[in-house]
Design an enzyme around this catalytic site. Structure first.
Site: not given
Ligand SMILES: Cc1ncc(COP(=O)(O)O)c(C=O)c1O
Length: 426
Positions: A20, A148, A236, A265
């Site tokens: 990114y 996302y 999610d 994460k």
């Protein structure tokens, strides 16, 4: 000499390609050489507060001694073993604990190694679940605008293609997209009965969309609609999981259990790549057979890596001992209160918070909004020189700090958000 003119940054420029990052704009690459607690140390000896938890991963602070100890001990005893046909204590302990702390009814754990793969597993399991049940018409997915879910192909398809994945659109399976509005979702599910495999969403906070938030009541209504239309719900919680929203999982606030839950994460406290997709027993059972071809053919080399599992167990222990969700909530509260007076000020569109996530949305003078907003690069530049590491999402500045963040550090973060927004707006 700026921080990014350091020798390490120059060598980096010669050989690395960053995620990114538009290298054509010569974005500053910060050389980080050490991290401890909430602080990152740069090559020039200066320090920056990690207000974004290193891409939303770092949960308890960097280099937490209990996590580091778990990592080193496990590396000495069992570094890695394949998870097909083998198991190990860490994977079993962790699966037992995750199924205990997750919303009730999620009884099986499928491991993988990052948020995108956790989502891929959920999407593939959902598709094959319906095939195994003889409902192969259920091939469609419904997701939220701005969603996302990661960068692999299935995850990209589930996410909103704008702006990241537009070029891949012809290669992605079609997904119906809707705002988080139960009425619209109901209409879509009614219009195409028996066709949806699952609804996939980020519960309560849509991270990459710019920390967009919606209330628990919406989530519980969507759960009800999924039940009414016999459609699976995939939550999610790759970003929201492990206390970020003030509860261990965001789904708790709506008192719902999704059919599939994606975690990554913060699972290892953010220090190793490990992911898990939790499912209801009925989903696992749909694959259970004496026919080998009906197995779930999915796996990764590092599925259930023992070191990752050991660290995840240590992180779960800390989460309980330190009441991490409450701590994160308190941190978010303090940062928000340091910014409250900005509400209604010129250039400020919104100040919002969910648990330890605080977002300050600015009005882009050019009218362009979202990730590619004109304000974005100005905000980025304004962020780089301070002592707080922030990485705005377009016209949205946000903080999602680790639980190690002290009250003084919260004030510094609030101050940085204020200063950066003022600089970029001026
Ligand atoms: C909600 C959500 N899902 C999935 C992912 C993808 O995770 P990873 O970057 O570990 O593949 C992210 C990453 O930011 C995310 O925020």
């Amino acid at each position: 000499m700026t921080r990014s003119q350091n020798d390490l940054s120059k060598r980096d420029q010669a050989v690395c390609w960053h995620p990114y990052t538009q290298h054509g704009l010569e974005e500053d690459i910060l050389p980080i050489v050490h991290a401890s607690g909430s602080w990152l140390e740069l090559a020039d000896g200066s320090r920056m507060l990690d207000a974004i938890s290193s891409w939303w991963t770092c949960l308890h602070g960097h280099g937490h001694p209990q996590l580091v100890e778990a990592l080193t001990q496990q590396a000495r005893s069992l570094d890695h073993v394949l998870f097909a046909g083998c198991t190990h204590p860490g994977a079993v302990d962790l699966a037992e604990q995750l199924t205990q702390v997750a919303p009730e009814g999620l009884t099986r754990v499928f491991y993988s190694d990052n948020g995108s793969t956790a989502v891929e597993v959920a999407l593939k399991a959902a598709i094959q679940y319906w095939i195994r049940r003889g409902e192969s018409r259920r091939t469609r997915f419904l997701s939220l605008e701005g969603a996302y879910h990661g960068d692999t192909f299935g995850a990209m398809a589930a996410g909103d293609p704008d702006p990241f994945f537009i070029d891949f659109s012809p290669f992605l399976f079609r997904v119906e997209r809707t705002p988080p509005d139960p009425q619209v979702i109901e209409e879509i599910l009614k219009r195409q009965p028996g066709q949806f495999a699952a609804v996939i969403l980020e519960p309560l906070v849509q991270g990459a969309a710019g920390m967009q938030m919606y209330p628990p009541s919406i989530l519980s209504q969507i759960r009800k609609l999924c039940d009414q239309h016999d459609t699976l719900l995939i939550a999610d919680e790759v970003m929201t999981g492990f206390g970020r929203t003030g509860t261990l999982f965001a789904c708790e606030q709506a008192s719902i259990t999704p059919d599939l839950l994606c975690l990554a994460k913060g699972l290892t406290g953010g220090i190793l790549p490990l992911a898990a997709t939790l499912v209801r027993e009925s989903i696992y059972e749909a694959f259970l057979s004496t026919d080998r071809s009906r197995a779930f053919f999915h796996g990764h080399s590092f599925t259930a890596n023992p070191i990752g599992c050991a660290v995840a167990l240590a992180s779960l222990k800390l989460l309980k001992e330190e009441a991490t969700p409450d701590r994160l909530d308190q941190i978010g509260r303090q940062i928000e209160s340091g910014l409250k007076d900005l509400r209604g000020q010129p250039g400020i569109r919104d100040l919002r918070r969910c648990g330890g996530i605080v977002a300050l949305e600015l009005q882009d003078p050019s009218g362009e909004e979202g990730y590619l907003s004109e304000l974005g690069p100005r905000l980025r530049r304004a962020c780089l020189d301070g002592e707080v590491l922030l990485r705005p999402l377009g016209n949205v500045l946000y903080a999602i700090p680790p639980s190690s963040t002290t009250p003084d550090e919260c004030d510094r973060i609030a101050h940085a958000l204020r200063t950066v927004s003022q600089t970029a707006l001026s």
